[in-house]
Design a protein around this motif. Structure first.
Motif, short mmCIF file in Angstrom:
data_model
loop_
_atom_site.label_atom_id
_atom_site.label_comp_id
_atom_site.label_asym_id
_atom_site.label_seq_id
_atom_site.Cartn_x
_atom_site.Cartn_y
_atom_site.Cartn_z
N PRO A 62 -3.33 -13.75 -0.51
CA PRO A 62 -4.21 -14.23 -1.60
C PRO A 62 -4.18 -13.32 -2.83
N SER A 63 -3.81 -12.06 -2.65
CA SER A 63 -3.79 -11.10 -3.76
C SER A 63 -2.43 -11.02 -4.43
N TYR A 64 -1.50 -11.87 -4.03
CA TYR A 64 -0.12 -11.75 -4.53
C TYR A 64 -0.06 -11.83 -6.05
N ALA A 65 -0.74 -12.80 -6.63
CA ALA A 65 -0.67 -12.97 -8.09
C ALA A 65 -1.31 -11.80 -8.84
N ASP A 66 -2.28 -11.16 -8.23
CA ASP A 66 -3.01 -10.06 -8.88
C ASP A 66 -2.61 -8.69 -8.35
N ARG A 67 -1.46 -8.59 -7.69
CA ARG A 67 -1.09 -7.34 -7.02
C ARG A 67 -0.96 -6.17 -7.99
N HIS A 68 -0.50 -6.44 -9.21
CA HIS A 68 -0.34 -5.34 -10.18
C HIS A 68 -1.70 -4.86 -10.69
N TYR A 69 -2.67 -5.75 -10.76
CA TYR A 69 -4.01 -5.35 -11.21
C TYR A 69 -4.77 -4.60 -10.10
N LEU A 70 -4.49 -4.97 -8.86
CA LEU A 70 -5.22 -4.36 -7.74
C LEU A 70 -4.62 -3.05 -7.28
N TRP A 71 -3.26 -2.98 -7.24
CA TRP A 71 -2.61 -1.79 -6.71
C TRP A 71 -1.56 -1.20 -7.65
N GLY A 72 -1.14 -1.94 -8.67
CA GLY A 72 -0.05 -1.50 -9.51
C GLY A 72 -0.49 -0.85 -10.80
N GLY A 86 -7.10 13.18 -1.33
CA GLY A 86 -6.09 14.07 -0.76
C GLY A 86 -4.99 13.37 0.01
N TRP A 87 -4.54 12.21 -0.47
CA TRP A 87 -3.44 11.51 0.20
C TRP A 87 -2.16 12.33 0.11
N TRP A 88 -1.34 12.21 1.12
CA TRP A 88 -0.03 12.88 1.11
C TRP A 88 0.82 12.26 0.02
N GLU A 89 1.27 13.07 -0.91
CA GLU A 89 1.90 12.57 -2.13
C GLU A 89 3.12 11.69 -1.89
N PRO A 90 4.03 12.00 -0.95
CA PRO A 90 5.18 11.10 -0.75
C PRO A 90 4.80 9.67 -0.41
N LEU A 91 3.64 9.47 0.23
CA LEU A 91 3.21 8.11 0.55
C LEU A 91 2.95 7.30 -0.72
N ARG A 92 2.55 7.97 -1.78
CA ARG A 92 2.20 7.29 -3.01
C ARG A 92 3.44 6.92 -3.84
N LEU A 93 4.60 7.41 -3.41
CA LEU A 93 5.83 7.10 -4.14
C LEU A 93 6.38 5.72 -3.79
N LEU A 94 5.92 5.13 -2.69
CA LEU A 94 6.42 3.83 -2.28
C LEU A 94 5.97 2.72 -3.23
N PHE A 95 4.78 2.87 -3.80
CA PHE A 95 4.22 1.85 -4.69
C PHE A 95 3.89 2.49 -6.04
N PRO A 96 4.90 2.87 -6.82
CA PRO A 96 4.64 3.55 -8.10
C PRO A 96 3.98 2.61 -9.10
N LYS A 97 3.04 3.15 -9.84
CA LYS A 97 2.35 2.34 -10.85
C LYS A 97 3.08 2.31 -12.18
N GLY A 136 0.79 3.54 2.39
CA GLY A 136 1.23 3.77 1.01
C GLY A 136 0.53 2.86 0.03
N LEU A 137 0.37 1.58 0.37
CA LEU A 137 -0.35 0.66 -0.52
C LEU A 137 -1.82 1.04 -0.60
N SER A 138 -2.40 1.47 0.51
CA SER A 138 -3.83 1.83 0.53
C SER A 138 -4.12 3.00 -0.38
N THR A 139 -3.17 3.90 -0.59
CA THR A 139 -3.41 5.06 -1.45
C THR A 139 -3.54 4.68 -2.92
N ASN A 140 -3.04 3.50 -3.32
CA ASN A 140 -3.05 3.11 -4.72
C ASN A 140 -4.40 2.63 -5.22
N SER A 141 -5.24 2.15 -4.32
CA SER A 141 -6.54 1.65 -4.75
C SER A 141 -7.53 1.86 -3.61
#
Length: 345
Positions: A62-72, A86-97, A136-141
């Motif tokens: 359901p969030s596909y259309a808004d994925r950039h607003y929610l996590w990007g 304090g997320w492990w930084e390499p995990l945040r590289l999977l979904f760069p903003k 990795g996605l959870s660390t973005n938002s």
């Protein structure tokens, strides 16, 4: 005959067997046998795999259309809070903003992994990769999640070492087509790993998952006892009155019309969670508690729309149902279906 001997003869056989069962001399060997003889709750873990995967898809699709607003790129403002976690930084590289192409690629890979997880294809390898992408996605938002998401991430790490594909999976279907009989190591451990180790890790994961659900219910009930609304039986009324959670307004309004029903539901939710660690010690009360608390989570999902949270909690609750009970239920449902389909004589 001595008086002590006559008392022992009059004592019920069940009492004697119960004392023998929990005697210190036999308790440790029985525990070792439970941990290493065979895998437990294999059907429950397969159900957990399906429900966890469906929960992820309910969040992602359901969030596909808004994925950039929610996590990007549209979620840059969340970064200070994410850094504080304090997320492990390499995990945040999977979904760069700052790179929409890489973000979209990772998002579609995560969608594909969730589908493969639901159907149970190559589960041994899909599970750890899915864990990395999901975290990795959870660390973005970090503000989009809740306690259920946190519990899901913890459990998903545990079940990397469990047998999730024994039932209800493409892996199990492929094994049957190849004539491979189910074994304790089937689908999870390489052949060079000792059989007992694969069984031990699976059953240890079961213990850890049950501990997590017990801890969640115990902490939740203790916090509820600090609220006056839970003690006077009005908490569910106020929860159903929140307009933002009115998925089915007419049904929500109908649910709070009866004050006695609302009060009983509130107290049942409070006391079943509080007594859950005790209720699971005896089979009849364990299944009654699982039934009540599953109904509670289904009500939360239907009335408040919190399907991912509810499905994750139900998946953990169902780990307490033994494989034998699942098989007996399946046999009874099969007999009932055959009876309904058979022509009348």
């Amino acid at each position: 005959m001595s008086r002590a001997a006559s008392v022992d003869e009059e004592r019920p056989v069940e009492t004697l067997s119960l004392r023998k069962r929990f005697a210190p001399a036999t308790l440790w060997p029985r525990l070792q046998d439970w941990l290493t003889a065979r895998k437990h709750s294999t059907i429950g873990f397969s159900v957990l795999r399906v429900l966890f995967g469906v929960s992820m898809l309910i969040v992602l699709v359901p969030s596909y259309a808004d994925r950039h607003y929610l996590w990007g790129a549209g979620a840059w403002w969340v970064d200070p809070e994410a850094d504080r976690r304090g997320w492990w930084e390499p995990l945040r590289l999977l979904f760069p903003k700052d790179n929409a192409l890489v973000f979209d690629l990772s998002f579609h890979v995560l969608l594909a992994l969730a589908v493969l997880f639901v159907v149970g294809f190559q589960t041994r390898w899909v599970t750890p990769v899915l864990l990395v992408f999901w975290v990795g996605l959870s660390t973005n938002s970090t503000l989009l999640g809740n306690g259920g998401d946190t519990l899901m991430r913890i459990v998903l790490f545990f079940v990397v070492f469990a047998d999730l594909s024994r039932h209800l999976s493409v892996d199990a279907w492929i094994r049957r087509r190849r004539g491979i009989r189910p074994s304790h190591r089937a689908g999870r451990m390489p052949t060079w790993v000792p059989t007992w180790l694969g069984i031990w890790t699976h059953n240890t994961v079961l213990i850890l998952c049950v501990f997590q659900i017990l801890l969640a219910y115990l902490v939740s009930s203790l916090l509820k006892f600090q609220g006056e609304e839970w003690l006077n039986g009005t908490a569910i009324y106020y929860a159903l009155s929140i307009e933002q959670f009115h998925v089915l307004p007419a049904l929500s309004q109908l649910a709070w019309q009866s004050a006695p029903v609302v009060a009983l539901a509130t107290w049942a939710a409070l006391w079943v969670q509080m007594l859950f660690p005790v209720l699971i010690l005896w089979k009849p009360t364990r299944y009654a508690a699982v039934l009540v608390i599953t109904g509670m989570h289904l009500s939360i999902a239907i009335l408040l729309g919190l399907w991912p949270f509810s499905l994750a909690m139900i998946a953990l609750d169902l780990l307490l149902v033994r494989d034998g009970s699942w098989n007996r239920l399946g046999a009874r449902l099969g007999a009932l279906r055959r009876g309904l389909l058979s022509p009348a004589t």
